[in-house]
Design an enzyme around this catalytic site. Sequence first.
Site, PDB file in Angstrom:
ATOM      1  N   ARG A  18       0.854  -1.189   0.000  1.00  0.00           N
ATOM      2  CA  ARG A  18       0.000   0.000   0.000  1.00  0.00           C
ATOM      3  C   ARG A  18       0.890   1.240   0.000  1.00  0.00           C
ATOM      4  O   ARG A  18       2.112   1.133   0.073  1.00  0.00           O
ATOM      5  CB  ARG A  18      -0.921  -0.018   1.214  1.00  0.00           C
ATOM      6  CG  ARG A  18      -1.869  -1.208   1.204  1.00  0.00           C
ATOM      7  CD  ARG A  18      -2.736  -1.254   2.442  1.00  0.00           C
ATOM      8  NE  ARG A  18      -3.578  -2.440   2.442  1.00  0.00           N
ATOM      9  CZ  ARG A  18      -4.781  -2.517   1.876  1.00  0.00           C
ATOM     10  NH1 ARG A  18      -5.302  -1.464   1.294  1.00  0.00           N
ATOM     11  NH2 ARG A  18      -5.479  -3.628   1.903  1.00  0.00           N
ATOM     12  N   GLY A  24       1.631  14.780   5.760  1.00  0.00           N
ATOM     13  CA  GLY A  24       0.736  14.313   6.816  1.00  0.00           C
ATOM     14  C   GLY A  24       0.435  15.404   7.821  1.00  0.00           C
ATOM     15  O   GLY A  24       1.237  16.314   8.039  1.00  0.00           O
ATOM     16  N   ASP A  51      -1.966  11.627  11.710  1.00  0.00           N
ATOM     17  CA  ASP A  51      -1.219  10.945  12.771  1.00  0.00           C
ATOM     18  C   ASP A  51      -1.861  11.254  14.112  1.00  0.00           C
ATOM     19  O   ASP A  51      -1.957  12.422  14.511  1.00  0.00           O
ATOM     20  CB  ASP A  51       0.239  11.428  12.781  1.00  0.00           C
ATOM     21  CG  ASP A  51       1.025  10.825  13.933  1.00  0.00           C
ATOM     22  OD1 ASP A  51       1.290   9.609  13.876  1.00  0.00           O
ATOM     23  OD2 ASP A  51       1.354  11.556  14.888  1.00  0.00           O
ATOM     24  N   TYR A  56      -2.149  11.569  23.131  1.00  0.00           N
ATOM     25  CA  TYR A  56      -2.554  12.959  22.916  1.00  0.00           C
ATOM     26  C   TYR A  56      -3.918  13.250  23.547  1.00  0.00           C
ATOM     27  O   TYR A  56      -4.343  14.407  23.613  1.00  0.00           O
ATOM     28  CB  TYR A  56      -2.589  13.307  21.418  1.00  0.00           C
ATOM     29  CG  TYR A  56      -1.276  13.102  20.687  1.00  0.00           C
ATOM     30  CD1 TYR A  56      -0.072  12.972  21.384  1.00  0.00           C
ATOM     31  CD2 TYR A  56      -1.225  13.025  19.296  1.00  0.00           C
ATOM     32  CE1 TYR A  56       1.124  12.757  20.716  1.00  0.00           C
ATOM     33  CE2 TYR A  56      -0.023  12.819  18.614  1.00  0.00           C
ATOM     34  CZ  TYR A  56       1.136  12.674  19.339  1.00  0.00           C
ATOM     35  OH  TYR A  56       2.318  12.464  18.678  1.00  0.00           O
ATOM     36  N   LYS A  85      -1.179   5.535  17.750  1.00  0.00           N
ATOM     37  CA  LYS A  85      -0.020   4.922  18.415  1.00  0.00           C
ATOM     38  C   LYS A  85      -0.374   4.334  19.771  1.00  0.00           C
ATOM     39  O   LYS A  85      -1.173   4.911  20.526  1.00  0.00           O
ATOM     40  CB  LYS A  85       1.094   5.963  18.621  1.00  0.00           C
ATOM     41  CG  LYS A  85       1.402   6.838  17.440  1.00  0.00           C
ATOM     42  CD  LYS A  85       2.662   7.664  17.679  1.00  0.00           C
ATOM     43  CE  LYS A  85       2.725   8.876  16.780  1.00  0.00           C
ATOM     44  NZ  LYS A  85       1.839   9.984  17.187  1.00  0.00           N
ATOM     45  N   HIS A 118       4.499   3.813  20.135  1.00  0.00           N
ATOM     46  CA  HIS A 118       4.831   5.244  20.252  1.00  0.00           C
ATOM     47  C   HIS A 118       6.292   5.458  20.647  1.00  0.00           C
ATOM     48  O   HIS A 118       6.957   6.359  20.108  1.00  0.00           O
ATOM     49  CB  HIS A 118       3.888   5.902  21.259  1.00  0.00           C
ATOM     50  CG  HIS A 118       3.770   7.385  21.133  1.00  0.00           C
ATOM     51  ND1 HIS A 118       2.606   8.062  21.337  1.00  0.00           N
ATOM     52  CD2 HIS A 118       4.677   8.334  20.811  1.00  0.00           C
ATOM     53  CE1 HIS A 118       2.802   9.356  21.149  1.00  0.00           C
ATOM     54  NE2 HIS A 118       4.055   9.540  20.838  1.00  0.00           N
ATOM     55  N   SER A 168       7.971   4.258  16.532  1.00  0.00           N
ATOM     56  CA  SER A 168       8.242   5.688  16.607  1.00  0.00           C
ATOM     57  C   SER A 168       9.293   5.935  17.698  1.00  0.00           C
ATOM     58  O   SER A 168       9.441   5.117  18.618  1.00  0.00           O
ATOM     59  CB  SER A 168       6.912   6.393  16.910  1.00  0.00           C
ATOM     60  OG  SER A 168       7.122   7.662  17.432  1.00  0.00           O
ATOM     61  N   LEU A 219       9.015  21.563  10.966  1.00  0.00           N
ATOM     62  CA  LEU A 219       9.181  23.020  11.101  1.00  0.00           C
ATOM     63  C   LEU A 219       9.885  23.352  12.413  1.00  0.00           C
ATOM     64  O   LEU A 219       9.830  24.495  12.888  1.00  0.00           O
ATOM     65  CB  LEU A 219       7.817  23.725  11.080  1.00  0.00           C
ATOM     66  CG  LEU A 219       6.900  23.418   9.891  1.00  0.00           C
ATOM     67  CD1 LEU A 219       5.605  24.216   9.986  1.00  0.00           C
ATOM     68  CD2 LEU A 219       7.613  23.702   8.568  1.00  0.00           C
ATOM     69  N   ASN A 272       0.688  25.038   4.368  1.00  0.00           N
ATOM     70  CA  ASN A 272       1.533  23.850   4.518  1.00  0.00           C
ATOM     71  C   ASN A 272       1.236  22.789   3.463  1.00  0.00           C
ATOM     72  O   ASN A 272       2.093  21.955   3.158  1.00  0.00           O
ATOM     73  CB  ASN A 272       1.388  23.262   5.931  1.00  0.00           C
ATOM     74  CG  ASN A 272       1.960  24.196   6.985  1.00  0.00           C
ATOM     75  OD1 ASN A 272       2.328  25.338   6.685  1.00  0.00           O
ATOM     76  ND2 ASN A 272       2.017  23.754   8.220  1.00  0.00           N
TER      77      ASN A 272
HETATM   78  N1  LIG Z   1       6.337  10.353  17.815  1.00  0.00           N
HETATM   79  C1  LIG Z   1       6.487  11.350  18.623  1.00  0.00           C
HETATM   80  O1  LIG Z   1       7.013  11.213  19.733  1.00  0.00           O
HETATM   81  C2  LIG Z   1       6.030  12.700  18.211  1.00  0.00           C
HETATM   82  C3  LIG Z   1       6.493  13.819  18.896  1.00  0.00           C
HETATM   83  C4  LIG Z   1       6.054  15.066  18.477  1.00  0.00           C
HETATM   84  C5  LIG Z   1       5.201  15.181  17.400  1.00  0.00           C
HETATM   85  N2  LIG Z   1       4.728  14.068  16.783  1.00  0.00           N
HETATM   86  C6  LIG Z   1       3.748  14.155  15.683  1.00  0.00           C
HETATM   87  O2  LIG Z   1       4.242  15.013  14.701  1.00  0.00           O
HETATM   88  C7  LIG Z   1       3.300  16.065  14.469  1.00  0.00           C
HETATM   89  C8  LIG Z   1       4.018  17.275  13.979  1.00  0.00           C
HETATM   90  O3  LIG Z   1       4.961  17.739  14.947  1.00  0.00           O
HETATM   91  P1  LIG Z   1       5.100  19.261  15.249  1.00  0.00           P
HETATM   92  O4  LIG Z   1       3.816  19.725  15.837  1.00  0.00           O
HETATM   93  O5  LIG Z   1       6.346  19.492  15.976  1.00  0.00           O
HETATM   94  O6  LIG Z   1       5.197  19.835  13.755  1.00  0.00           O
HETATM   95  P2  LIG Z   1       5.692  21.206  13.168  1.00  0.00           P
HETATM   96  O7  LIG Z   1       4.878  21.381  11.951  1.00  0.00           O
HETATM   97  O8  LIG Z   1       7.177  21.187  13.090  1.00  0.00           O
HETATM   98  O9  LIG Z   1       5.337  22.325  14.240  1.00  0.00           O
HETATM   99  C9  LIG Z   1       4.005  22.705  14.448  1.00  0.00           C
HETATM  100  C10 LIG Z   1       3.940  24.125  14.963  1.00  0.00           C
HETATM  101  O10 LIG Z   1       4.527  24.996  14.007  1.00  0.00           O
HETATM  102  C11 LIG Z   1       3.733  26.151  13.839  1.00  0.00           C
HETATM  103  N3  LIG Z   1       3.346  26.230  12.420  1.00  0.00           N
HETATM  104  C12 LIG Z   1       2.598  25.357  11.701  1.00  0.00           C
HETATM  105  N4  LIG Z   1       2.488  25.763  10.433  1.00  0.00           N
HETATM  106  C13 LIG Z   1       3.174  26.933  10.341  1.00  0.00           C
HETATM  107  C14 LIG Z   1       3.432  27.838   9.294  1.00  0.00           C
HETATM  108  N5  LIG Z   1       2.954  27.626   8.077  1.00  0.00           N
HETATM  109  N6  LIG Z   1       4.192  28.922   9.562  1.00  0.00           N
HETATM  110  C15 LIG Z   1       4.677  29.154  10.791  1.00  0.00           C
HETATM  111  N7  LIG Z   1       4.457  28.332  11.841  1.00  0.00           N
HETATM  112  C16 LIG Z   1       3.731  27.231  11.606  1.00  0.00           C
HETATM  113  C17 LIG Z   1       2.507  26.017  14.732  1.00  0.00           C
HETATM  114  O11 LIG Z   1       2.781  26.796  15.888  1.00  0.00           O
HETATM  115  P3  LIG Z   1       1.938  28.117  16.171  1.00  0.00           P
HETATM  116  O12 LIG Z   1       0.594  27.634  16.541  1.00  0.00           O
HETATM  117  O13 LIG Z   1       2.723  28.737  17.283  1.00  0.00           O
HETATM  118  O14 LIG Z   1       1.947  28.924  14.902  1.00  0.00           O
HETATM  119  C18 LIG Z   1       2.502  24.546  15.125  1.00  0.00           C
HETATM  120  O15 LIG Z   1       2.093  24.324  16.442  1.00  0.00           O
HETATM  121  C19 LIG Z   1       2.535  16.173  15.782  1.00  0.00           C
HETATM  122  O16 LIG Z   1       1.274  16.784  15.668  1.00  0.00           O
HETATM  123  C20 LIG Z   1       2.412  14.718  16.133  1.00  0.00           C
HETATM  124  O17 LIG Z   1       1.372  14.113  15.374  1.00  0.00           O
HETATM  125  C21 LIG Z   1       5.156  12.833  17.153  1.00  0.00           C
END
Ligand SMILES: NC(=O)c1ccc[n+]([C@@H]2O[C@H](COP(=O)([O-])OP(=O)(O)OC[C@H]3O[C@@H](n4cnc5c(N)ncnc54)[C@H](OP(=O)(O)O)[C@@H]3O)[C@@H](O)[C@H]2O)c1
Length: 311
Positions: A18, A24, A51, A56, A85, A118, A168, A219, A272
Amino acid sequence: MSDQDELRYKKLQMNNGRSIPALGFGTLIPDLGETSRATRAALEAGFRQFDCAERYRNEEAVGEAIQGVLREGGIERDALFIATKLWNNHHRPERVGPACEASLARLGLEYLDLYLIHTPFAFHPGDNQDPRDQNGNLLYDHDVTLLDTWRALESLVDDGKCRAIGLSDITLNELRPLYDAARIKPAVVQVEAHPYLPETELLGFCKEKSIVFLAFAPLGHGMKPGLLEDPVISAIAVRVGKTPAQVLLAWAVQRGTALLTTPRSEAQARENFGISALPEDALDQINRIQTRHRLNPVVSTGVPGFIPQGS
Ligand SMILES: NC(=O)c1ccc[n+]([C@@H]2O[C@H](COP(=O)([O-])OP(=O)(O)OC[C@H]3O[C@@H](n4cnc5c(N)ncnc54)[C@H](OP(=O)(O)O)[C@@H]3O)[C@@H](O)[C@H]2O)c1
């Protein structure tokens, strides 16, 4: 289809035959109302890969948004790729099936496209997601191995509860023996990755073994100062007429990874999803960035860095 469309709709082949959409949407959003609104906005912007995680504590809010869109028609369940997860307190094999069923019920789904362990850290079995002793030290469970848990996930694939399984927050040293021992090989590995943490060696292993590398925090978790204000990224953004976020997301997809980003508003969701391919010299410039910075310590402790303590 234009180059721009090709990148945003790119899918990566998984080892179960798949595919997974490269772009994502991550649902790590503390507020439940905001989770539902942001999930719907992501669907409307074009995201098809989602995801989630038991940890969460918002799977119901995500499910509500997804069910709403499915009920309204226009998008079929099969067009969506939904992952969640297993949290650390459910690593004992007998806890895995019930944990998966509970996630499915909260999301309102009959099957998962992907179920991930996770973190490789097993916590004390029970209902407490953050079990600690009187001194505040985490209570780990040393009576279950990662392979024991993996075997239980393999059974979920046999039973049709999930179509693919993965890991993960795992290091290459932990992944290699699990990969060798697995009857059903991991389809996806989800780890923090961005230009300050490219995880090149792990990515190489994943490509060699046909495992999809799913990058979180592309990001830099939106932190400022940080990647969004990096001078190399900003200069490329100006040069190609895109935003720094779009540059970072395009780089991730063009180097062959899938990614998870968390736009919070409708405007961020459209931004995005609106990526287009960067020229080769821009990719080279990003690959030459020397700054190294891990944002999330979860990989060494099993404790999530982005979730407020105590929740
Ligand atoms: N496996 C794990 O342990 C683990 C850990 C962490 C995350 N994750 C997963 O990965 C996903 C993504 O991680 P992440 O939240 O760190 O992702 P990210 O996209 O790097 O950061 C998200 C933050 O960036 C800001 N943002 C988003 N789009 C933007 C844009 N176009 N311009 C400027 N700022 C922007 C937002 O903050 P503002 O609201 O301040 O603008 C948002 O809260 C999580 O939701 C989760 O599903 C997994």
